[in-house]
Design a protein around this motif. Structure first.
Motif, PDB file in Angstrom:
ATOM      1  N   PRO A  48       0.811  -1.228   0.000  1.00  0.00           N
ATOM      2  CA  PRO A  48       0.000   0.000   0.000  1.00  0.00           C
ATOM      3  C   PRO A  48       0.843   1.276   0.000  1.00  0.00           C
ATOM      4  O   PRO A  48       1.681   1.478   0.878  1.00  0.00           O
ATOM      5  N   THR A 324     -17.487   2.983  10.436  1.00  0.00           N
ATOM      6  CA  THR A 324     -16.295   2.203  10.784  1.00  0.00           C
ATOM      7  C   THR A 324     -16.635   1.074  11.750  1.00  0.00           C
ATOM      8  O   THR A 324     -16.096  -0.035  11.639  1.00  0.00           O
ATOM      9  N   TYR A 331     -12.438  -4.703   8.694  1.00  0.00           N
ATOM     10  CA  TYR A 331     -11.146  -4.074   8.967  1.00  0.00           C
ATOM     11  C   TYR A 331     -10.215  -5.035   9.697  1.00  0.00           C
ATOM     12  O   TYR A 331      -8.988  -4.968   9.528  1.00  0.00           O
ATOM     13  N   GLY A 334      -7.733  -6.874   7.849  1.00  0.00           N
ATOM     14  CA  GLY A 334      -6.547  -6.141   7.440  1.00  0.00           C
ATOM     15  C   GLY A 334      -5.348  -6.334   8.341  1.00  0.00           C
ATOM     16  O   GLY A 334      -4.240  -5.958   7.961  1.00  0.00           O
ATOM     17  N   TRP A 341      -2.310  -3.826  -2.748  1.00  0.00           N
ATOM     18  CA  TRP A 341      -2.958  -2.542  -2.459  1.00  0.00           C
ATOM     19  C   TRP A 341      -4.331  -2.816  -1.845  1.00  0.00           C
ATOM     20  O   TRP A 341      -5.336  -2.259  -2.261  1.00  0.00           O
ATOM     21  N   LEU A 342      -4.350  -3.732  -0.877  1.00  0.00           N
ATOM     22  CA  LEU A 342      -5.574  -4.203  -0.221  1.00  0.00           C
ATOM     23  C   LEU A 342      -6.494  -4.902  -1.211  1.00  0.00           C
ATOM     24  O   LEU A 342      -7.701  -5.005  -0.986  1.00  0.00           O
ATOM     25  N   GLN A 392     -11.777   7.762  12.953  1.00  0.00           N
ATOM     26  CA  GLN A 392     -12.418   8.013  11.667  1.00  0.00           C
ATOM     27  C   GLN A 392     -13.550   9.026  11.808  1.00  0.00           C
ATOM     28  O   GLN A 392     -13.766   9.868  10.925  1.00  0.00           O
ATOM     29  N   TRP A 403      -9.896   5.064   6.751  1.00  0.00           N
ATOM     30  CA  TRP A 403      -9.382   4.029   7.642  1.00  0.00           C
ATOM     31  C   TRP A 403      -9.090   2.729   6.898  1.00  0.00           C
ATOM     32  O   TRP A 403      -9.810   2.328   5.977  1.00  0.00           O
ATOM     33  N   GLN A 404      -8.002   2.061   7.321  1.00  0.00           N
ATOM     34  CA  GLN A 404      -7.640   0.741   6.827  1.00  0.00           C
ATOM     35  C   GLN A 404      -7.300  -0.130   8.026  1.00  0.00           C
ATOM     36  O   GLN A 404      -6.789   0.358   9.033  1.00  0.00           O
ATOM     37  N   ARG A 406      -4.946  -2.200   8.628  1.00  0.00           N
ATOM     38  CA  ARG A 406      -3.542  -2.275   9.025  1.00  0.00           C
ATOM     39  C   ARG A 406      -3.136  -1.131   9.947  1.00  0.00           C
ATOM     40  O   ARG A 406      -2.126  -1.227  10.649  1.00  0.00           O
ATOM     41  N   TYR A 407      -3.891  -0.042   9.953  1.00  0.00           N
ATOM     42  CA  TYR A 407      -3.540   1.092  10.803  1.00  0.00           C
ATOM     43  C   TYR A 407      -3.567   0.732  12.285  1.00  0.00           C
ATOM     44  O   TYR A 407      -2.873   1.352  13.097  1.00  0.00           O
TER      45      TYR A 407
END
Length: 524
Positions: A48, A324, A331, A334, A341-342, A392, A403-404, A406-407
């Motif tokens: 990403p 979210t 999520y 993730g 790229w997801l 978010q 938001w993803q 992996r965050y």
């Protein structure tokens, strides 16, 4: 008679735990090697936003900290092979497209030229740490070298986290929990030019160090754990814009295990004060950069200086929160296995293995833990679930839905390892008992097979496309192949995973854990 003999042989095999120094060196080497194989197996620009991070790293080590704003991001001067990464993304968001992107030959790949990056305002510490190999190479080898350096650094902090916890209490649950925490996504990010991996493992090291300090007694030396907290904390808070929030939680949450008197006593110890001062200094530096550069809100305040646009701009806080919240499970995928790229999820069987083990860990924790240990477990889970919607919700009005999964990887690692440590202080483990041995084998073998399957599936998608020919992937001439070829990397990864599984089982079945260590020593 046979069963009695087997029992004696098993009991004889249960010995003292491995020295912490050996655990640290083996885990660091193993995770670095696994991350390096992921680094080689992932095509250039295959993680990403990696082109932005590659360009950022190459520009920072050449003394260009920000660059010039433009509609395509910040313009900087970098070698041509670095700038070309922006054009090597033909496969992104197209699972059936292989990674052999055609890029026109513009001459000397090492010649300096203009490049753009949407990460031009990000904290430069990570990019200093991983960008220097681009000064030594003038081909794509420089990018692979940057990835490998990033993997070594990220693996270092993961190994340090295990080290401080192992020194305090070498519990079999710690080994199994650590194996669950190291998801395929963790290794993938470690082997990418992306600060997300380093942020996650450094935050885990902070959490592990504080947890080790809290669970020690008044006479236990705090120097090694405090040193890990100081070093990891300084690095972690400067990794990404939200990193200070994750580090704050990693520091504060373990303190709930202490009563007021024990906490006050701990805060007066010299090692703790020095570690706190170092982390505070790093936090001040991180906040100064973030606020001074406006890196978190630049896309909101200056949309003309970035090509990125996200849906949901103008939506209110509550909509962002609930959008979210209802996607929590999505999520959560993730942090397990969303690659590329997801656009490249791990196979369903991989998600099943990790979901089952995480669920079992949560069930055991909320069934067996008591008092302050249960409170810490609740807070860890609540942070993992509720903070993404809150962040978010705050951001959505000006910046949209960004938001993803992996965050929140830093909090995921802290959650899983934290629950494993807490359970190790509650549940006795006798490796000569058949149920415990069987459980250990099931967990370790399932994780090893799932790790390999996730790696193989992702490499096959890049090489021959989603649904491509397995024969062409393994034995033919695939459209794209990594350095060394598909078969070599598959064999190497399988060997490393098998070695990791063997070492995990050896360490788990080596230690009798009849008398769990108290969660907080009486003299704390």
């Amino acid at each position: 008679m046979a069963s009695t003999a087997d029992g004696r042989a098993t009991a004889a095999a249960v010995r003292t735990p491995w020295p912490a120094s050996r655990v640290f060196s083996v885990v660091w080497a193993l995770l670095s090697a696994l991350s390096a194989v992921w680094a080689l197996a992932t095509p250039i620009s295959g993680s990403p936003d990696e082109p932005a991070h590659i360009v950022r790293a190459a520009s920072v080590v050449r003394g260009e900290l920000v660059g010039t704003p433009s509609a395509d991001g910040h313009v900087v001067t970098v070698p041509r092979y670095i700038a070309d990464t922006q054009r090597e993304t033909c496969f992104a968001f197209h699972p059936r497209v292989t990674a052999n992107c055609p890029v026109a030959d513009h001459g000397d790949p090492g010649a300096l030229t203009s490049g753009t990056t949407t990460a031009g305002l990000y904290n430069p510490l990570y990019y200093y740490a991983v960008g220097w190999p681009s000064l030594l190479f003038s081909t794509d080898a420089g990018i692979y070298a940057m990835r490998i350096v990033s993997g070594i650094l990220s693996s270092l902090f993961a190994a340090l986290a295990l080290l401080v916890l192992w020194r305090r209490d070498p519990s079999p649950f710690l080994v199994l929990g650590f194996a669950v925490a190291v998801t395929p996504l963790t290794l993938f990010l470690n082997g990418s030019v992306n600060p997300n991996g380093l942020e996650a493992t450094a935050t885990l090291a902070v959490f592990a160090g504080v947890l080790s300090i809290v669970r020690g007694g008044a006479d236990v030396p705090l120097g090694p754990a405090a040193a890990v907290v100081a070093a990891a904390g300084f690095v972690a808070v400067n990794a990404r814009g939200l990193s200070p929030l994750w580090v704050l939680l990693a520091v504060v949450l373990p303190l709930v295990l202490l009563d007021r008197r024990a906490l006050w006593s701990l805060l007066r110890r010299r090692a703790v004060l020095i570690a706190a001062a170092v982390v505070a200094a790093g936090t001040i530096a991180a906040l100064a950069w973030t606020l001074g550069s406006n890196s978190l809100l630049n896309a909101v305040d200056h949309p003309e200086s970035t090509p990125q646009r996200f849906a949901g701009v103008g939506t209110n806080f509550f909509s962002g929160f609930f959008i979210t919240m209802e996607r929590t499970v999505e999520y959560a995928h993730g942090v397990i296995g969303l690659f590329g790229w997801l656009d490249t999820p791990a196979p369903p069987e991989v998600f099943f293995v990790w979901t089952a083990l995480i669920g079992a860990l949560l069930l055991a924790a909320f069934s067996l833990l008591r008092s302050r240990a249960l409170l810490l477990a609740v807070l860890l889970l609540a942070s993992f679930v509720l903070l993404p919607p809150l962040v978010q919700g705050v951001y959505i009005t000006g910046g949209g839905v960004i938001w993803q999964g992996r965050y929140v990887l830093p909090l995921f690692l802290c959650l899983i390892v934290g629950l494993a440590v807490l359970l190790g202080g509650r549940v006795p483990f006798t490796p000569e008992a058949a149920p415990w041995r069987r459980l250990s084998w099931i967990v370790v073998v399932a994780l090893a097979v799932a790790q390999f399957y996730a790696f193989e599936n992702t490499l096959r998608r890049y090489s021959v496309g989603d649904g491509g020919s397995l024969k062409a992937f393994l034995l033919g001439s695939p459209p794209w192949a990594p350095p060394g070829g598909n078969l070599v990397l598959l064999v190497l990864f399988a060997a490393l995973v098998a070695a990791g599984a063997w070492l995990a089982l050896r360490s788990v079945l080596r230690v009798r854990h009849d008398t769990p260590t108290p969660l907080v020593a009486a003299g704390a």
